[in-house]
Design an enzyme around this catalytic site. Sequence first.
Site, PDB file in Angstrom:
ATOM      1  N   ASN A 209     -15.067  -1.070   1.236  1.00 59.70           N
ATOM      2  CA  ASN A 209     -14.699  -0.707   2.409  1.00 59.70           C
ATOM      3  C   ASN A 209     -14.801   0.641   2.700  1.00 59.70           C
ATOM      4  O   ASN A 209     -14.393   1.082   3.831  1.00 59.70           O
ATOM      5  CB  ASN A 209     -13.521  -1.490   2.960  1.00 59.70           C
ATOM      6  CG  ASN A 209     -13.353  -2.934   2.636  1.00 59.70           C
ATOM      7  OD1 ASN A 209     -14.618  -3.723   2.930  1.00 59.70           O
ATOM      8  ND2 ASN A 209     -12.624  -3.537   2.005  1.00 59.70           N
TER       9      ASN A 209
ATOM     10  N   THR B 154      -3.860   1.009  -2.446  1.00 64.04           N
ATOM     11  CA  THR B 154      -4.348   2.452  -2.753  1.00 64.04           C
ATOM     12  C   THR B 154      -3.925   3.507  -1.668  1.00 64.04           C
ATOM     13  O   THR B 154      -3.781   3.113  -0.410  1.00 64.04           O
ATOM     14  CB  THR B 154      -5.841   2.343  -2.808  1.00 64.04           C
ATOM     15  OG1 THR B 154      -6.366   1.378  -3.548  1.00 64.04           O
ATOM     16  CG2 THR B 154      -6.590   3.712  -2.789  1.00 64.04           C
TER      17      THR B 154
ATOM     18  N   LYS C 158       0.892  -1.006  -0.013  1.00 65.65           N
ATOM     19  CA  LYS C 158       0.028   0.039   0.061  1.00 65.65           C
ATOM     20  C   LYS C 158       0.669   1.177  -0.071  1.00 65.65           C
ATOM     21  O   LYS C 158       0.439   2.243  -0.249  1.00 65.65           O
ATOM     22  CB  LYS C 158      -0.916   0.157   1.322  1.00 65.65           C
ATOM     23  CG  LYS C 158      -1.948  -1.024   1.082  1.00 65.65           C
ATOM     24  CD  LYS C 158      -2.773  -1.121   2.406  1.00 65.65           C
ATOM     25  CE  LYS C 158      -4.019  -1.970   2.546  1.00 65.65           C
ATOM     26  NZ  LYS C 158      -5.022  -1.565   1.555  1.00 65.65           N
TER      27      LYS C 158
ATOM     28  N   THR D 256     -11.058  -7.018 -11.806  1.00 60.12           N
ATOM     29  CA  THR D 256     -11.948  -6.341 -10.980  1.00 60.12           C
ATOM     30  C   THR D 256     -11.350  -6.077  -9.507  1.00 60.12           C
ATOM     31  O   THR D 256     -10.220  -6.855  -9.410  1.00 60.12           O
ATOM     32  CB  THR D 256     -13.414  -7.155 -10.719  1.00 60.12           C
ATOM     33  OG1 THR D 256     -13.184  -8.324 -10.026  1.00 60.12           O
ATOM     34  CG2 THR D 256     -14.020  -7.205 -12.041  1.00 60.12           C
ATOM     35  N   ASN D 257     -12.135  -5.592  -8.790  1.00 59.44           N
ATOM     36  CA  ASN D 257     -11.736  -5.312  -7.382  1.00 59.44           C
ATOM     37  C   ASN D 257     -12.305  -6.628  -6.656  1.00 59.44           C
ATOM     38  O   ASN D 257     -12.831  -7.644  -7.342  1.00 59.44           O
ATOM     39  CB  ASN D 257     -12.343  -4.111  -6.812  1.00 59.44           C
ATOM     40  CG  ASN D 257     -11.610  -3.567  -5.450  1.00 59.44           C
ATOM     41  OD1 ASN D 257     -11.159  -4.299  -4.646  1.00 59.44           O
ATOM     42  ND2 ASN D 257     -11.248  -2.282  -5.844  1.00 59.44           N
TER      43      ASN D 257
ATOM     44  N   SER E 225     -13.463  -0.175  -4.204  1.00 57.49           N
ATOM     45  CA  SER E 225     -13.392  -0.741  -2.930  1.00 57.49           C
ATOM     46  C   SER E 225     -14.755  -0.902  -2.116  1.00 57.49           C
ATOM     47  O   SER E 225     -15.533   0.373  -2.070  1.00 57.49           O
ATOM     48  CB  SER E 225     -12.227  -0.019  -2.114  1.00 57.49           C
ATOM     49  OG  SER E 225     -12.449  -0.377  -0.939  1.00 57.49           O
TER      50      SER E 225
ATOM     51  N   SER F 143      -4.160 -12.159  -4.022  1.00 57.40           N
ATOM     52  CA  SER F 143      -4.492 -13.341  -3.252  1.00 57.40           C
ATOM     53  C   SER F 143      -3.534 -14.799  -3.613  1.00 57.40           C
ATOM     54  O   SER F 143      -3.236 -15.532  -2.745  1.00 57.40           O
ATOM     55  CB  SER F 143      -5.882 -13.862  -3.089  1.00 57.40           C
ATOM     56  OG  SER F 143      -6.584 -12.495  -2.564  1.00 57.40           O
TER      57      SER F 143
END
Length: 342
Positions: free
Chosen positions: A176, A85, A65, A244-245, A174, A318
């Site tokens: 979140n 980000t 990040k 994608t996200n 995002s 991931s």
Amino acid sequence: MYTLARQLLFKLSPETSHELSIDLIGAGGRLGLNRLLTPEPASLPVSVLGLEFPNPVGLAAGLDKNGDAIDGFGQLGFGFIEIGTVTPRPQPGNPKPRLFRLPQANAIINRMGFNNHGVDHLLARVRAAKYRGVLGINIGKNFDTPVERAVDDYLICLDKVYADASYVTVNVSSPNTPGLRSLQFGDSLKQLLEALRQRQEALALRHGRRVPLAIKIAPDMTDEETALVAAALVEAGMDAVIATNTTLGREGVEGLPHGDEAGGLSGAPVREKSTHTVKVLAGELGGRLPIIAAGGITEGAHAAEKIAAGASLVQIYSGFIYKGPALIREAVDAIAALPRRN
């Protein structure tokens, strides 16, 4: 070797493990050790966005990040690296715990909330790095900035990172940050894209080079919504789309420990949804914008699947957590084995 390291790291909490991994990869980069630990991927150069990539497999945003391990990741064989980000001001993100492993599904759920040290810290790390490959910088808005003023945060970040980025990714997907995904739709999207394009043109004149803009979208839209986004990106003159996200869906993790945690789901369960989004985009865009595919790549064949669906580049996150650097070589080899497209 990575299998042993993963066993040890997975004994720690996910966030502690993440932070330690960044420290170790960063240290390995400073010492020049990382390239000794991983096989060099086969050369598979590709030209996209006016940039030359040594191979089409990149690191997705979110892992580094703050740009603290750029040189370390740069020695692992990635064709490009995306950091962030990052937001205009430092922010702590959401309360812990906020990161969860679901190893039975090769998945991760996170609700980090754009925790980062701010754009100025990131730029200091970029300028200290020796890495000279393709570097994307992913930008977002601060949590306490109203969605109605989000464009201000994106423009602040764009102004600051422009000179140091190979390309800039605008994160509007995002799950979140409350209200962020609303920027993918209708007038909100058009106004944001128009402001970004105008600022991009001004910065290109000031710096004497045009830095491409990519928009990162969610996998949870309908085909009709995805088509509208594609049309808006073309109309606004954007340069690329990242698909994608993470997903808000929970298909594939129902009943698993932590499967019902709030946040974005990444890893194997999002693969089909992300690939479908790539296919829809490819059909709508008809080659007018390149697609960078991310989501669920845990095997080399999954990377090839994204390219076959219409992507020009792929990113992993991931899958890297679960399989380590070997996945990079595996993905490059699988893409290289695809029939050549004209």
